[in-house]
Design a protein around this motif. Structure first.
Motif, PDB file in Angstrom:
ATOM      1  N   SER A 116      13.401   1.502   0.635  1.00 38.92           N
ATOM      2  CA  SER A 116      12.018   1.291   0.230  1.00 38.92           C
ATOM      3  C   SER A 116      11.232   0.702   1.387  1.00 38.92           C
ATOM      4  O   SER A 116      11.787  -0.020   2.224  1.00 38.92           O
ATOM      5  N   GLY A 117       9.949   0.981   1.415  1.00 38.75           N
ATOM      6  CA  GLY A 117       9.060   0.305   2.357  1.00 38.75           C
ATOM      7  C   GLY A 117       8.453  -0.910   1.694  1.00 38.75           C
ATOM      8  O   GLY A 117       9.002  -1.443   0.723  1.00 38.75           O
ATOM      9  N   GLY A 118       7.338  -1.368   2.238  1.00 41.29           N
ATOM     10  CA  GLY A 118       6.668  -2.526   1.662  1.00 41.29           C
ATOM     11  C   GLY A 118       7.232  -3.824   2.209  1.00 41.29           C
ATOM     12  O   GLY A 118       8.077  -3.843   3.100  1.00 41.29           O
ATOM     13  N   SER A 119       6.780  -4.947   1.649  1.00 44.58           N
ATOM     14  CA  SER A 119       7.125  -6.264   2.193  1.00 44.58           C
ATOM     15  C   SER A 119       8.305  -6.914   1.480  1.00 44.58           C
ATOM     16  O   SER A 119       9.088  -7.633   2.107  1.00 44.58           O
ATOM     17  N   THR A 120       8.468  -6.671   0.178  1.00 43.31           N
ATOM     18  CA  THR A 120       9.549  -7.354  -0.555  1.00 43.31           C
ATOM     19  C   THR A 120      10.924  -7.076   0.023  1.00 43.31           C
ATOM     20  O   THR A 120      11.722  -8.008   0.191  1.00 43.31           O
ATOM     21  N   PRO A 121      11.260  -5.831   0.357  1.00 45.14           N
ATOM     22  CA  PRO A 121      12.620  -5.567   0.838  1.00 45.14           C
ATOM     23  C   PRO A 121      12.852  -6.015   2.284  1.00 45.14           C
ATOM     24  O   PRO A 121      13.995  -6.021   2.739  1.00 45.14           O
ATOM     25  N   GLY A 147      10.565  -0.201  -4.467  1.00 41.89           N
ATOM     26  CA  GLY A 147       9.681  -1.292  -4.868  1.00 41.89           C
ATOM     27  C   GLY A 147       8.738  -0.753  -5.924  1.00 41.89           C
ATOM     28  O   GLY A 147       8.811   0.426  -6.305  1.00 41.89           O
ATOM     29  N   MET A 148       7.858  -1.632  -6.390  1.00 42.95           N
ATOM     30  CA  MET A 148       6.835  -1.188  -7.330  1.00 42.95           C
ATOM     31  C   MET A 148       5.535  -1.909  -7.010  1.00 42.95           C
ATOM     32  O   MET A 148       5.518  -3.133  -6.842  1.00 42.95           O
ATOM     33  N   GLY A 149       4.465  -1.176  -6.887  1.00 42.12           N
ATOM     34  CA  GLY A 149       3.171  -1.795  -6.610  1.00 42.12           C
ATOM     35  C   GLY A 149       2.544  -2.357  -7.882  1.00 42.12           C
ATOM     36  O   GLY A 149       3.016  -2.105  -8.995  1.00 42.12           O
ATOM     37  N   THR A 160       5.574   3.754  -7.193  1.00 46.24           N
ATOM     38  CA  THR A 160       6.827   3.487  -6.494  1.00 46.24           C
ATOM     39  C   THR A 160       6.988   4.536  -5.410  1.00 46.24           C
ATOM     40  O   THR A 160       6.417   5.625  -5.521  1.00 46.24           O
ATOM     41  N   ALA A 161       7.731   4.189  -4.378  1.00 48.36           N
ATOM     42  CA  ALA A 161       7.757   5.022  -3.178  1.00 48.36           C
ATOM     43  C   ALA A 161       6.297   5.296  -2.817  1.00 48.36           C
ATOM     44  O   ALA A 161       5.498   4.359  -2.788  1.00 48.36           O
ATOM     45  N   ARG A 167       0.357  10.157   2.407  1.00 48.91           N
ATOM     46  CA  ARG A 167       1.616   9.439   2.426  1.00 48.91           C
ATOM     47  C   ARG A 167       2.719  10.491   2.334  1.00 48.91           C
ATOM     48  O   ARG A 167       2.455  11.665   2.070  1.00 48.91           O
TER      49      ARG A 167
HETATM   50  C1  6PG Z   1       5.501   1.358   0.650  1.00 48.55           C
HETATM   51  C2  6PG Z   1       6.541   1.255  -0.420  1.00 48.55           C
HETATM   52  C3  6PG Z   1       5.886   0.983  -1.723  1.00 48.55           C
HETATM   53  C4  6PG Z   1       6.265  -0.431  -2.053  1.00 48.55           C
HETATM   54  C5  6PG Z   1       5.368  -1.001  -3.101  1.00 48.55           C
HETATM   55  C6  6PG Z   1       5.695  -2.478  -3.341  1.00 48.55           C
HETATM   56  O1  6PG Z   1       5.603   2.217   1.539  1.00 48.55           O
HETATM   57  O2  6PG Z   1       4.618   0.495   0.609  1.00 48.55           O
HETATM   58  O3  6PG Z   1       7.506   2.133  -0.440  1.00 48.55           O
HETATM   59  O4  6PG Z   1       6.236   1.837  -2.780  1.00 48.55           O
HETATM   60  O5  6PG Z   1       7.618  -0.473  -2.490  1.00 48.55           O
HETATM   61  O6  6PG Z   1       4.032  -0.863  -2.634  1.00 48.55           O
HETATM   62  O7  6PG Z   1       5.510  -3.135  -2.127  1.00 48.55           O
HETATM   63  P1  6PG Z   1       5.863  -4.712  -2.014  1.00 48.55           P
HETATM   64  O8  6PG Z   1       7.307  -4.810  -2.302  1.00 48.55           O
HETATM   65  O9  6PG Z   1       5.486  -5.044  -0.603  1.00 48.55           O
HETATM   66  O10 6PG Z   1       5.009  -5.399  -3.035  1.00 48.55           O
END
Ligand code: 6PG
Length: 234
Positions: A41-46, A139-141, A146-147, A175
């Motif tokens: 997954s992208g984003g900040s949590t992972p 992750g989930m926004g 997601t994704a 995206r």
């Molecule tokens: C991305 C992610 C996206 C992410 C969610 C949650 O590229 O941003 O894949 O789906 O998982 O936006 O992001 P956070 O975990 O940073 O809240």
């Protein structure tokens, strides 16, 4: 699939627990098969999770790293998921280049980028209708995406292609994302969700009264939710 929920007071406890579970899953899998294939997954949590994994001792030469989604930016761009994972994990471990499969972004040609990544994935999962990932991390926004499956976008309708470019109006940008069937074909699907700002979306995703078009995480049949308590009802 059966879905379990693991709940933690803090995001740090959550990330450490997932790191332990990731290592255990890799070790169990590699007793039975030569390679472990994961979609990140992208984003900040992972990000912190990836940093924790870099401190572990895993058979890096037997793990293949893919991305579940990507932004339409070069790999050295601050918004790149490839850059985030490299900085947090891949540049800190001894991993063969042949095991790292970032989305080959050509900013001016999203369709070509997605087609090239489909080719990469079909080579990693030859002769499969959909990829049998050993693990997909998601992750989930706060909007339930997601994704890069965002509400009311074309990718939500895709039921055969594995990976597509997806125009996201609110970003005025493309995206790239795995499609729902290409996620649901995984052996394990873990959602990692933290933050009170996601409580409403989580409730909607878990509700029978909401629509997947509006809350795309509903399209996914996860095996595990990894949650902090602030995501759940107060
Ligand atoms: C991305 C992610 C996206 C992410 C969610 C949650 O590229 O941003 O894949 O789906 O998982 O936006 O992001 P956070 O975990 O940073 O809240």
């Amino acid at each position: 699939m059966t879905t379990n929920q693991q709940r933690f007071e803090t995001v740090s406890e959550l990330q450490h627990a997932i790191a332990d579970a990731f290592c255990q899953t890799v070790e169990e899998t590699l007793r039975e098969q030569p390679a472990f294939r994961v979609s990140l997954s992208g984003g900040s949590t992972p990000k912190r999770l990836y940093e924790l994994l870099a401190e572990r001792d895993l058979p890096w030469d037997r793990i293949h790293w893919c991305w579940g989604d990507e932004r339409n930016v070069p790999h050295d761009h601050a918004d790149s998921n490839a850059k985030m994972v490299r900085d947090a994990l891949l540049d800190r471990i001894e991993v063969p280049d042949a095991n790292v499969h970032p989305v080959p972004v050509i900013v001016d040609s999203p369709a070509e980028s997605a087609a090239n990544y489909r080719e990469t994935l079909h080579q990693l999962f030859p002769d499969e209708t959909f990829p049998s990932w050993d693990l997909v991390l998601l992750g989930m926004g706060d909007d339930g995406h997601t994704a890069s499956l965002f509400p009311h976008t074309a990718a939500l309708q895709e039921d055969t292609s594995w990976f597509v470019e997806n125009w996201v109006e609110k970003f005025d940008a493309y995206r790239y994302t795995l499609t729902a069937p290409a996620i649901n074909s995984a052996k394990r699907i873990w959602f990692i969700v933290s933050g009170g700002n996601k409580r409403s979306a989580f409730e909607s995703v878990m509700s029978d009264d909401s629509e997947a078009a509006t809350f795309p995480s509903k399209l996914i049949d996860p095996t595990q939710w990894w949650l902090t308590e602030d995501v759940l009802k107060v």
